[in-house]
Design a protein around this motif. Structure first.
Motif, PDB file in Angstrom:
ATOM      1  N   ARG A 167      55.586  30.675  32.258  1.00 25.96           N
ATOM      2  CA  ARG A 167      54.667  30.463  31.148  1.00 25.96           C
ATOM      3  C   ARG A 167      55.259  29.597  30.035  1.00 25.96           C
ATOM      4  O   ARG A 167      54.572  29.265  29.073  1.00 25.96           O
ATOM      5  CB  ARG A 167      54.200  31.808  30.577  1.00 25.96           C
ATOM      6  CG  ARG A 167      55.266  32.592  29.850  1.00 25.96           C
ATOM      7  CD  ARG A 167      54.721  33.943  29.407  1.00 25.96           C
ATOM      8  NE  ARG A 167      53.668  33.807  28.393  1.00 25.96           N
ATOM      9  CZ  ARG A 167      52.762  34.744  28.130  1.00 25.96           C
ATOM     10  NH1 ARG A 167      52.757  35.871  28.825  1.00 25.96           N
ATOM     11  NH2 ARG A 167      51.868  34.565  27.184  1.00 25.96           N
ATOM     12  N   LEU A 168      56.535  29.236  30.151  1.00 23.49           N
ATOM     13  CA  LEU A 168      57.193  28.455  29.099  1.00 23.49           C
ATOM     14  C   LEU A 168      57.405  27.014  29.535  1.00 23.49           C
ATOM     15  O   LEU A 168      57.709  26.730  30.697  1.00 23.49           O
ATOM     16  CB  LEU A 168      58.548  29.065  28.739  1.00 23.49           C
ATOM     17  CG  LEU A 168      58.571  30.475  28.163  1.00 23.49           C
ATOM     18  CD1 LEU A 168      59.996  30.834  27.754  1.00 23.49           C
ATOM     19  CD2 LEU A 168      57.618  30.628  26.992  1.00 23.49           C
ATOM     20  N   GLU A 172      60.489  25.243  25.211  1.00 23.45           N
ATOM     21  CA  GLU A 172      60.452  26.652  24.807  1.00 23.45           C
ATOM     22  C   GLU A 172      61.542  27.454  25.516  1.00 23.45           C
ATOM     23  O   GLU A 172      62.229  28.275  24.898  1.00 23.45           O
ATOM     24  CB  GLU A 172      59.079  27.236  25.129  1.00 23.45           C
ATOM     25  CG  GLU A 172      57.943  26.657  24.312  1.00 23.45           C
ATOM     26  CD  GLU A 172      56.578  27.073  24.830  1.00 23.45           C
ATOM     27  OE1 GLU A 172      55.672  27.253  24.002  1.00 23.45           O
ATOM     28  OE2 GLU A 172      56.418  27.211  26.062  1.00 23.45           O
ATOM     29  N   GLN A 218      62.516  42.028  19.826  1.00 22.95           N
ATOM     30  CA  GLN A 218      61.488  42.027  20.866  1.00 22.95           C
ATOM     31  C   GLN A 218      61.912  42.848  22.081  1.00 22.95           C
ATOM     32  O   GLN A 218      61.095  43.542  22.698  1.00 22.95           O
ATOM     33  CB  GLN A 218      61.182  40.592  21.295  1.00 22.95           C
ATOM     34  CG  GLN A 218      60.591  39.731  20.184  1.00 22.95           C
ATOM     35  CD  GLN A 218      60.301  38.324  20.681  1.00 22.95           C
ATOM     36  OE1 GLN A 218      59.260  38.058  21.280  1.00 22.95           O
ATOM     37  NE2 GLN A 218      61.240  37.416  20.433  1.00 22.95           N
ATOM     38  N   LEU A 242      56.950  40.021  15.477  1.00 25.50           N
ATOM     39  CA  LEU A 242      57.751  40.283  16.673  1.00 25.50           C
ATOM     40  C   LEU A 242      57.778  41.760  17.045  1.00 25.50           C
ATOM     41  O   LEU A 242      58.334  42.115  18.089  1.00 25.50           O
ATOM     42  CB  LEU A 242      59.183  39.769  16.462  1.00 25.50           C
ATOM     43  CG  LEU A 242      59.328  38.259  16.265  1.00 25.50           C
ATOM     44  CD1 LEU A 242      60.784  37.880  16.050  1.00 25.50           C
ATOM     45  CD2 LEU A 242      58.748  37.476  17.441  1.00 25.50           C
ATOM     46  N   VAL A 352      59.517  37.754  29.656  1.00 24.95           N
ATOM     47  CA  VAL A 352      58.842  36.607  29.045  1.00 24.95           C
ATOM     48  C   VAL A 352      57.487  36.366  29.714  1.00 24.95           C
ATOM     49  O   VAL A 352      56.458  36.202  29.047  1.00 24.95           O
ATOM     50  CB  VAL A 352      59.717  35.340  29.136  1.00 24.95           C
ATOM     51  CG1 VAL A 352      58.932  34.109  28.682  1.00 24.95           C
ATOM     52  CG2 VAL A 352      60.976  35.499  28.276  1.00 24.95           C
ATOM     53  N   ASP A 353      57.491  36.353  31.034  1.00 20.76           N
ATOM     54  CA  ASP A 353      56.249  36.071  31.756  1.00 20.76           C
ATOM     55  C   ASP A 353      55.209  37.176  31.586  1.00 20.76           C
ATOM     56  O   ASP A 353      54.007  36.933  31.766  1.00 20.76           O
ATOM     57  CB  ASP A 353      56.539  35.825  33.241  1.00 20.76           C
ATOM     58  CG  ASP A 353      57.027  34.412  33.517  1.00 20.76           C
ATOM     59  OD1 ASP A 353      56.657  33.500  32.760  1.00 20.76           O
ATOM     60  OD2 ASP A 353      57.773  34.211  34.493  1.00 20.76           O
ATOM     61  N   GLY A 355      54.738  38.531  28.725  1.00 29.69           N
ATOM     62  CA  GLY A 355      54.294  38.411  27.342  1.00 29.69           C
ATOM     63  C   GLY A 355      55.004  39.324  26.362  1.00 29.69           C
ATOM     64  O   GLY A 355      54.632  39.386  25.190  1.00 29.69           O
ATOM     65  N   LYS A 356      56.069  40.008  26.799  1.00 32.05           N
ATOM     66  CA  LYS A 356      56.763  40.952  25.927  1.00 32.05           C
ATOM     67  C   LYS A 356      57.821  40.286  25.055  1.00 32.05           C
ATOM     68  O   LYS A 356      58.240  40.848  24.045  1.00 32.05           O
ATOM     69  CB  LYS A 356      57.393  42.063  26.763  1.00 32.05           C
ATOM     70  CG  LYS A 356      56.347  42.934  27.460  1.00 32.05           C
ATOM     71  CD  LYS A 356      56.993  44.019  28.301  1.00 32.05           C
ATOM     72  CE  LYS A 356      55.929  44.878  28.976  1.00 32.05           C
ATOM     73  NZ  LYS A 356      56.512  45.919  29.843  1.00 32.05           N
ATOM     74  N   GLN A 358      58.780  36.381  23.363  1.00 30.84           N
ATOM     75  CA  GLN A 358      58.350  35.009  23.136  1.00 30.84           C
ATOM     76  C   GLN A 358      59.463  34.226  22.445  1.00 30.84           C
ATOM     77  O   GLN A 358      60.256  34.802  21.687  1.00 30.84           O
ATOM     78  CB  GLN A 358      57.087  34.981  22.278  1.00 30.84           C
ATOM     79  CG  GLN A 358      57.241  35.657  20.920  1.00 30.84           C
ATOM     80  CD  GLN A 358      55.952  35.641  20.125  1.00 30.84           C
ATOM     81  OE1 GLN A 358      55.415  34.586  19.812  1.00 30.84           O
ATOM     82  NE2 GLN A 358      55.457  36.824  19.795  1.00 30.84           N
TER      83      GLN A 358
END
Length: 394
Positions: A167-168, A172, A218, A242, A352-353, A355-356, A358
């Motif tokens: 997703r990045l 990023e 996070q 965050l 990360v993928d 969504g937890k 960023q």
């Protein structure tokens, strides 16, 4: 605990899933024979920002060991260690790690390329690399004793590399590996926290608005902790975004006294050091397994000042005495360091993928603006990472 072989098999299966179900195969490619040099930012001596030099003649990296890969760098990022290394911090220990047996004919680390983070594409694989192939999008954090990522290409151990989060973007993704692995080392490997035991625990993060701090907030929040973040007032909105439950402005009143009014903590991550260590451990729950972990240690400074043998001895005495002293008070005292690890990056990529976690980016610079990026970092008070877009045409 998975064996190295089992871990590699697991990583291979994840790689197969990303490539449409086809099992990964070893990809061995010869270095382009017409390429003997590449663009890079290097230093030829230690000093301030004027030691940074752009060259198109940096030696093209080669695979020396069968578990190495060459990565075409799409993006890199800067960390405080890059500023420190530019000035010569840790040179004694890092040079020992680079050449422990003094086998190299030239007794110098220069020209030296800085930069630890990389997001890019695999170009070549060594003979024993089975879980990556040319064309794979990957990310990694390169250890500080190796040539860095402010170059067109970089060589890395395959065990230090992981598939980039889907997703990045590369820009990023380059902001996360070094700070993510440093926080992971402190919280998980040293502090013992994980997804299974972190829920409901009270966690205090000192210096929460920096790169490691924003990641750690996070991470433990994703694992269900109650997070108290200490930062300046202008970072409070970011901390809330965050996931921090409580945000304390260290500039507003006496920080120690304000924290003492809160319930005691199960875990403290200290990114600040200095005088905070004198009182922070009093904020932990006694005789409950509570742990204080600091990332600010005298290890490299001791070796720079005292030499390898005496520096290591002094470091051992210091950490040993502090550990025993606080153990008798009912709390655990620990040091943590950045640890390169592809398998840990695999776990981070999953977070990360999902969504937890960023990326938190302060500013992106082109490859031609690397000196400006260093000056930006030196100015301090950044809210997130300073990223270098290496393939930018600007």
């Amino acid at each position: 605990m998975l064996s190295r072989g089992a871990a590699a098999s697991g990583r291979a299966l994840r790689g197969a899933a990303r490539s449409g179900g086809q099992p990964p195969v070893r990809g061995l490619r010869a270095s382009p024979r017409w390429r003997s040099a590449m663009p890079s930012w290097v230093i030829d001596r230690y000093g301030r920002n004027d030691v940074l030099r752009f060259t198109r003649d940096m030696v093209f990296p080669t695979i020396h060991f069968p578990n190495e890969v060459i990565i075409k760098v799409h993006a890199a990022s800067l960390n405080p260690i890059d500023l420190s290394m530019r000035s010569g911090y840790g040179a004694t220990a890092l040079n020992m790690k680079r050449d422990p047996l003094k086998l190299k004919s030239m007794d110098t680390e220069f020209p030296l390329t800085l930069g630890r983070d990389v997001s890019g594409v695999v170009m070549e694989c060594g003979l024993s690399v089975s879980y990556f192939k040319p064309g794979d999008e990957v990310w990694a954090a390169i250890p500080p004793w190796k040539q860095g990522t402010l170059s067109e290409f970089v060589v890395a151990n395959g065990n230090e590399v992981s598939f980039k989060p889907k997703r990045l973007s590369h820009t990023e993704a380059a902001s996360l590996p070094y700070v993510g692995l440093t926080a992971w080392s402190a919280v998980n490997q040293v502090g013992g926290l994980n997804q299974s035991n972190c829920s409901g625990k009270r966690v205090l993060i000192l210096g929460a608005s920096g790169g490691v701090g924003t990641f750690a907030v996070q991470l433990v929040k994703a694992w269900g902790a109650h997070v108290t973040a200490v930062c300046s007032h202008d970072a409070s909105t970011l901390m809330k975004k965050l996931g921090a439950d409580d945000v304390i402005d260290y500039k507003s009143g006496n920080l120690e006294e304000r924290l003492k009014t809160l319930p005691l903590f199960d875990f403290i991550l200290d990114n600040v050091g200095g005088s905070t260590e004198k009182w922070a451990l009093d904020l932990l729950k006694k005789w409950s397994g509570a742990t204080y972990v600091t990332l600010v240690t005298p290890f490299l400074i001791n070796m720079d000042k005292l030499g390898v043998a005496d520096g290591m001895l002094q470091t051992g005495v210091t950490v040993g005495s502090k550990t025993v002293k606080h153990l008798f008070k009912g709390v655990h005292y620990r040091w943590a360091f950045f640890t390169p690890s592809g398998p840990s990056l695999d776990e981070i990529a999953e977070l990360v993928d999902s969504g937890k976690i960023q990326p938190v980016i302060d500013q992106v610079f082109s490859f031609s603006e690397v000196p400006k990026a260093f000056l930006k970092m030196e100015g301090g008070h950044a809210r997130g990472k300073t990223v270098i877009d290496v393939i930018s045409k600007k």
